[in-house]
Design an enzyme around this catalytic site. Structure first.
Site, PDB file in Angstrom:
ATOM      1  N   HIS A   9      28.858 113.827  62.776  1.00  0.00           N
ATOM      2  CA  HIS A   9      29.156 112.394  62.752  1.00  0.00           C
ATOM      3  C   HIS A   9      30.534 112.118  62.156  1.00  0.00           C
ATOM      4  O   HIS A   9      30.811 111.009  61.707  1.00  0.00           O
ATOM      5  CB  HIS A   9      28.080 111.604  61.994  1.00  0.00           C
ATOM      6  N   ASP A  31      17.795 120.538  65.907  1.00  0.00           N
ATOM      7  CA  ASP A  31      18.609 119.394  65.491  1.00  0.00           C
ATOM      8  C   ASP A  31      18.689 119.277  63.969  1.00  0.00           C
ATOM      9  O   ASP A  31      18.147 118.350  63.392  1.00  0.00           O
ATOM     10  CB  ASP A  31      18.031 118.107  66.082  1.00  0.00           C
ATOM     11  N   HIS A  80      18.476 116.164  71.875  1.00  0.00           N
ATOM     12  CA  HIS A  80      18.874 114.855  72.407  1.00  0.00           C
ATOM     13  C   HIS A  80      20.253 114.969  73.058  1.00  0.00           C
ATOM     14  O   HIS A  80      21.092 115.751  72.621  1.00  0.00           O
ATOM     15  CB  HIS A  80      18.848 113.769  71.336  1.00  0.00           C
ATOM     16  N   GLU A 139      18.656 109.157  70.518  1.00  0.00           N
ATOM     17  CA  GLU A 139      18.203 109.645  69.208  1.00  0.00           C
ATOM     18  C   GLU A 139      19.065 109.057  68.098  1.00  0.00           C
ATOM     19  O   GLU A 139      18.565 108.754  67.009  1.00  0.00           O
ATOM     20  CB  GLU A 139      18.261 111.179  69.185  1.00  0.00           C
ATOM     21  N   GLU A 140      20.346 108.895  68.389  1.00  0.00           N
ATOM     22  CA  GLU A 140      21.266 108.378  67.381  1.00  0.00           C
ATOM     23  C   GLU A 140      21.127 106.872  67.180  1.00  0.00           C
ATOM     24  O   GLU A 140      21.801 106.295  66.329  1.00  0.00           O
ATOM     25  CB  GLU A 140      22.714 108.712  67.772  1.00  0.00           C
ATOM     26  N   ASP A 158      22.418 112.309  73.604  1.00  0.00           N
ATOM     27  CA  ASP A 158      23.414 111.315  73.191  1.00  0.00           C
ATOM     28  C   ASP A 158      24.165 111.774  71.948  1.00  0.00           C
ATOM     29  O   ASP A 158      23.722 112.659  71.207  1.00  0.00           O
ATOM     30  CB  ASP A 158      22.738 109.964  72.922  1.00  0.00           C
TER      31      ASP A 158
END
Length: 369
Positions: free
Chosen positions: A344, A163, A76, A139-140, A78
């Site tokens: 994150h 991922d 992904h 995706e997030e 993003d």
């Protein structure tokens, strides 16, 4: 075969392109340009009309030996916030940000690996079957790009999502379903000092309901959590409304259903007992998946890891990814660990050695198919 410096340079370029979830236009344009320069046609789907995000999902179809099985890889584009103005730093072969932002290795490490893979394939003239690269948006944000993806684009028999934060060589073969519970509790307002007995506190209802729930780790397969709890305006007012956002996850759908029913009943029954009401909306977020160990996707990933000197580890995850959605489209998909750390957070790290190992594993998978 992997050009480590080129791979690292590609990764550094990618993380410096702002692409917080919902704002993927710049990174999408960069990827379209890069894949085109490499000689590949890129399709951008029309998912943007459904997601409202900055770009659509990208699909790159790579022709190959038709006698081999077609497979796909996904990442992904993003990132989470704060992801603007990332300034990558390399310290002792560990790539990190300057500490004011995330790094964005989740999931630009995967994208960098796919780009280096194409360059190595060309340089080494590696024989391969038909390949697809699918790079999603959002995706997030609850996997919205993958959910809006048209499965008609998928021509592969199985695939790999790059991922996961475990060490490279880890293969995620199962992940849970998730459901969200959005709850609005209604009570009755009153003056908290003069006549509290005339009020019904929505906050008290919500608190008592939550205290009745089994939450956190619920066995090996199921978890549940209260994520937001909001209500009231002032200390001298009995709050007549309260908002709660919660979730439950499980590898077993029947256990998820029981947990959701338990939480819903706790809100509704407690509200009724205390003279208020509870409006509970349950929304499925994504379905579970479980790819058997004897499947081609798993066996080839294991063999590829062994071929590059790694010990493969099969793992069940507690989190969702685009693989949950692609599996629901009927294409067996497992998740390959990327090796990033502390995702994150502003302390996110990407060891260069893990980036190289992942690239080697991807190339080995392509050769084994």
């Amino acid at each position: 075969m992997v050009n480590q410096q080129r791979l690292v340079d590609t990764f550094l370029d990618l993380v410096q392109i702002d692409s917080e979830t919902g704002h993927e236009r710049e990174i999408a344009d960069h990827l379209v340009s890069t894949f085109t320069e490499l000689g590949y046609h890129v399709i951008e789907d029309d998912s943007q009309k459904d997601t409202g995000f900055g770009a659509g999902n990208l699909i790159v179809n790579i022709e190959g030996d038709e006698a081999k099985q077609p497979i796909y890889f996904s990442c992904h584009m993003d990132t989470v916030t704060p992801g603007k103005g990332v300034k990558p730093v390399i310290t002792d072969d560990i790539i990190h940000s300057d500490g004011t932002t995330i790094l964005g290795a989740d999931d630009k490490a995967g994208i960098a690996v796919l780009l280096e893979t194409l360059r190595v394939i060309k340089e080494e003239k590696i024989n391969h079957g038909p390949l697809q690269f699918i790079i999603s948006v959002g995706e997030e944000s609850q996997l919205v790009g993958a959910k809006a993806f048209d499965p008609e684009y998928l021509s592969s028999q199985f695939g790999y999502a790059l991922d996961s934060g475990n060490e490279v060589g880890t293969i995620v073969t199962a992940a849970p379903s998730q459901a969200k519970l959005e709850v609005h509790i209604t009570g009755r307002t009153a003056h908290a000092g003069l006549a509290p007995e005339n009020g019904i506190s929505a906050i008290n209802i919500a608190a008592k309901a939550v205290s009745r729930m089994t939450l956190g780790r619920i066995g090996a397969e199921t978890t549940a959590n209260i994520g937001r709890f909001e209500g009231g305006t002032a200390t001298n007012i009995v709050a007549d409304s309260c908002y709660i956002l919660s979730e439950a996850r499980s590898l077993d759908q029947s256990k998820l259903d029981r947990q959701v029913a338990h939480m819903k009943a706790a809100f509704e029954d407690t509200a009724e007992e205390m003279g208020g009401s509870a409006d509970v909306t349950v929304t499925p977020s994504y379905p579970a998946f479980n790819v058997e160990e004897n499947s081609a996707a798993v066996q080839i990933a294991k063999q590829a890891a062994e071929n590059i000197g790694l010990t493969p580890v099969l793992k069940k995850s507690g989190g969702g990814s685009d693989a949950n959605i692609f599996n629901s489209y009927g294409v067996p998909t497992v998740v390959l660990a990327v090796g990033y750390q502390d995702i994150h957070t502003n302390q996110e790290k990407m060891p260069v050695s893990e980036l190289v190992k992942l690239n080697e594993q991807v190339l080995e998978i392509i050769k084994l198919v």
